[in-house]
Write an enzyme that holds these catalytic residues in place. Structure first.
Site, PDB file in Angstrom:
ATOM      1  CB  SER A 125      -0.840  -0.029   1.276  1.00  0.00           C
ATOM      2  OG  SER A 125      -1.487   1.216   1.489  1.00  0.00           O
ATOM      3  CE1 TYR A 138      -4.382  -2.075   5.139  1.00  0.00           C
ATOM      4  CE2 TYR A 138      -3.622   0.127   4.567  1.00  0.00           C
ATOM      5  CZ  TYR A 138      -4.076  -1.124   4.177  1.00  0.00           C
ATOM      6  OH  TYR A 138      -4.215  -1.421   2.836  1.00  0.00           O
TER       7      TYR A 138
HETATM    8  P1  NAD Z   1     -11.235  -6.166  -0.096  1.00  0.00           P
HETATM    9  O1  NAD Z   1     -11.704  -6.052   1.309  1.00  0.00           O
HETATM   10  O2  NAD Z   1     -12.215  -6.154  -1.195  1.00  0.00           O
HETATM   11  O3  NAD Z   1     -10.350  -7.478  -0.296  1.00  0.00           O
HETATM   12  C1  NAD Z   1      -9.657  -8.134   0.701  1.00  0.00           C
HETATM   13  C2  NAD Z   1      -9.848  -9.600   0.461  1.00  0.00           C
HETATM   14  O4  NAD Z   1      -9.071 -10.321   1.412  1.00  0.00           O
HETATM   15  C3  NAD Z   1     -11.320  -9.985   0.668  1.00  0.00           C
HETATM   16  O5  NAD Z   1     -11.702 -10.874  -0.362  1.00  0.00           O
HETATM   17  C4  NAD Z   1     -11.298 -10.671   2.019  1.00  0.00           C
HETATM   18  O6  NAD Z   1     -12.313 -11.642   2.175  1.00  0.00           O
HETATM   19  C5  NAD Z   1      -9.917 -11.304   1.991  1.00  0.00           C
HETATM   20  N1  NAD Z   1      -9.440 -11.618   3.334  1.00  0.00           N
HETATM   21  C6  NAD Z   1      -9.478 -10.808   4.420  1.00  0.00           C
HETATM   22  N2  NAD Z   1      -9.017 -11.478   5.481  1.00  0.00           N
HETATM   23  C7  NAD Z   1      -8.664 -12.717   5.044  1.00  0.00           C
HETATM   24  C8  NAD Z   1      -8.120 -13.861   5.665  1.00  0.00           C
HETATM   25  N3  NAD Z   1      -7.850 -13.877   6.973  1.00  0.00           N
HETATM   26  N4  NAD Z   1      -7.871 -14.945   4.921  1.00  0.00           N
HETATM   27  C9  NAD Z   1      -8.163 -14.954   3.597  1.00  0.00           C
HETATM   28  N5  NAD Z   1      -8.691 -13.918   2.947  1.00  0.00           N
HETATM   29  C10 NAD Z   1      -8.942 -12.813   3.675  1.00  0.00           C
HETATM   30  O7  NAD Z   1     -10.185  -5.007  -0.296  1.00  0.00           O
HETATM   31  P2  NAD Z   1      -9.102  -4.757  -1.441  1.00  0.00           P
HETATM   32  O8  NAD Z   1      -9.025  -3.305  -1.566  1.00  0.00           O
HETATM   33  O9  NAD Z   1      -9.322  -5.585  -2.636  1.00  0.00           O
HETATM   34  O10 NAD Z   1      -7.777  -5.232  -0.676  1.00  0.00           O
HETATM   35  C11 NAD Z   1      -6.847  -6.146  -1.226  1.00  0.00           C
HETATM   36  C12 NAD Z   1      -5.456  -5.790  -0.743  1.00  0.00           C
HETATM   37  O11 NAD Z   1      -5.113  -4.513  -1.252  1.00  0.00           O
HETATM   38  C13 NAD Z   1      -5.315  -5.702   0.773  1.00  0.00           C
HETATM   39  O12 NAD Z   1      -4.070  -6.230   1.159  1.00  0.00           O
HETATM   40  C14 NAD Z   1      -5.360  -4.198   1.019  1.00  0.00           C
HETATM   41  O13 NAD Z   1      -4.725  -3.851   2.215  1.00  0.00           O
HETATM   42  C15 NAD Z   1      -4.630  -3.700  -0.199  1.00  0.00           C
HETATM   43  N6  NAD Z   1      -4.857  -2.305  -0.541  1.00  0.00           N
HETATM   44  C16 NAD Z   1      -6.109  -1.807  -0.756  1.00  0.00           C
HETATM   45  C17 NAD Z   1      -6.269  -0.460  -1.071  1.00  0.00           C
HETATM   46  C18 NAD Z   1      -7.632   0.153  -1.329  1.00  0.00           C
HETATM   47  O14 NAD Z   1      -7.744   1.387  -1.332  1.00  0.00           O
HETATM   48  N7  NAD Z   1      -8.671  -0.600  -1.588  1.00  0.00           N
HETATM   49  C19 NAD Z   1      -5.155   0.370  -1.151  1.00  0.00           C
HETATM   50  C20 NAD Z   1      -3.883  -0.153  -0.924  1.00  0.00           C
HETATM   51  C21 NAD Z   1      -3.761  -1.493  -0.618  1.00  0.00           C
END
Ligand code: NAD
Length: 240
Positions: A125, A138
């Protein structure tokens, strides 16, 4: 040879876009997560293998690697906004166990079966590279992911494997929706305003799409990226 790809947290958001992009590129894709319906929706008839696993559970992660993968994308992550003084130990531990320990368990289990050309890719991130108010747990977890990636990169380099992180700013996914909902409650603003607050630091002035993050992941997985190792690839419209 068809590349075998594993994407954790493949049931939504970035994981879903990454899994679909690899499937589109002709790879043999496995997605894991905790909700079978969400995984099935990601697949949508594309022929992916769906596996249930909580990435913070050592045995469940180990079980995913009963067959080797060429590309492993540690995407699953979680986090909620709170001031440090309001961050409970339970919330801290939950964030670290999924967002940091989950990546450690996934990469550690992936390596024994991974050969030359292998790719370990973590979804970090912009919070891997800078801190921010209300995201101490986070940001600590995501900084940890980058430390892990940079260290593993040194260990695997001679084996022809690379280990990198993609570091997005705010991406239009359920996670960003939850962040916007938090701002709507806190500041009494509408959804559009809350979203604009999230991407205020992004010079392009909009949310990043999950597909734009997936493009960066596919680049790091490509043969042409063989000399990109231990790198944090920001996908942030110039925020970093
Ligand atoms: P999201 O919440 O849609 O996806 C996260 C996924 O991880 C979900 O499918 C959830 O069910 C799964 N998950 C959570 N805990 C879990 C566990 N214990 N075991 C297995 N699966 C699990 O959000 P996203 O934005 O798609 O996030 C994906 C990644 O991207 C994450 O690591 C997040 O920190 C990172 N990220 C997101 C953003 C943003 O703005 N959306 C920005 C930077 C980084």
């Amino acid at each position: 040879m068809v590349r075998r790809v594993l994407v954790t947290g493949g049931g939504s958001g970035i994981g879903r876009a990454v899994a679909r992009a690899f499937a589109e590129a002709g790879c043999d894709v496995t997605i894991c997560g905790r909700q079978p319906e969400a995984l099935a929706e990601t697949d949508g008839g594309r022929g992916m293998t769906c596996r249930l696993a909580d990435v913070s559970d050592e045995a469940q992660v180990a079980a995913l690697f009963d067959a080797p993968f060429d590309v492993v994308v540690a995407n699953a992550g979680t986090g909620t906004a709170a001031k440090l003084s309001d961050t409970t130990l339970a919330a801290w531990n939950q964030t670290l166990s999924v967002t940091l320990t989950g990546v450690f368990l996934t990469f550690r289990a992936a390596l024994p079966g991974m050969g030359k050309g292998g790719r370990l890719i973590a979804i970090g991130s912009t919070a891997s590279l800078q801190g921010g108010a209300n995201i101490a747990a986070y940001a600590a977890a995501k900084h940890g992911v980058l430390g892990l990636v940079r260290s593993v990169a040194q260990e695997v380099a001679k084996k022809g494997i690379t280990c990198n992180a993609v570091c997005p700013g705010f991406v239009d996914t359920p996670m960003a929706e939850r962040a916007a909902e938090g701002l709507m409650k806190r500041f009494g603003v509408g959804q559009k305003e809350a979203e604009a607050m999230l991407y205020a630091g992004n010079p392009v002035g909009r949310m990043i799409t999950a597909e734009e993050v997936a493009s960066a992941v596919l680049y790091l997985a490509s043969e042409g990226a063989a000399m990109v190792n231990g790198h944090a690839l920001a996908v942030s419209g110039g925020e970093l």
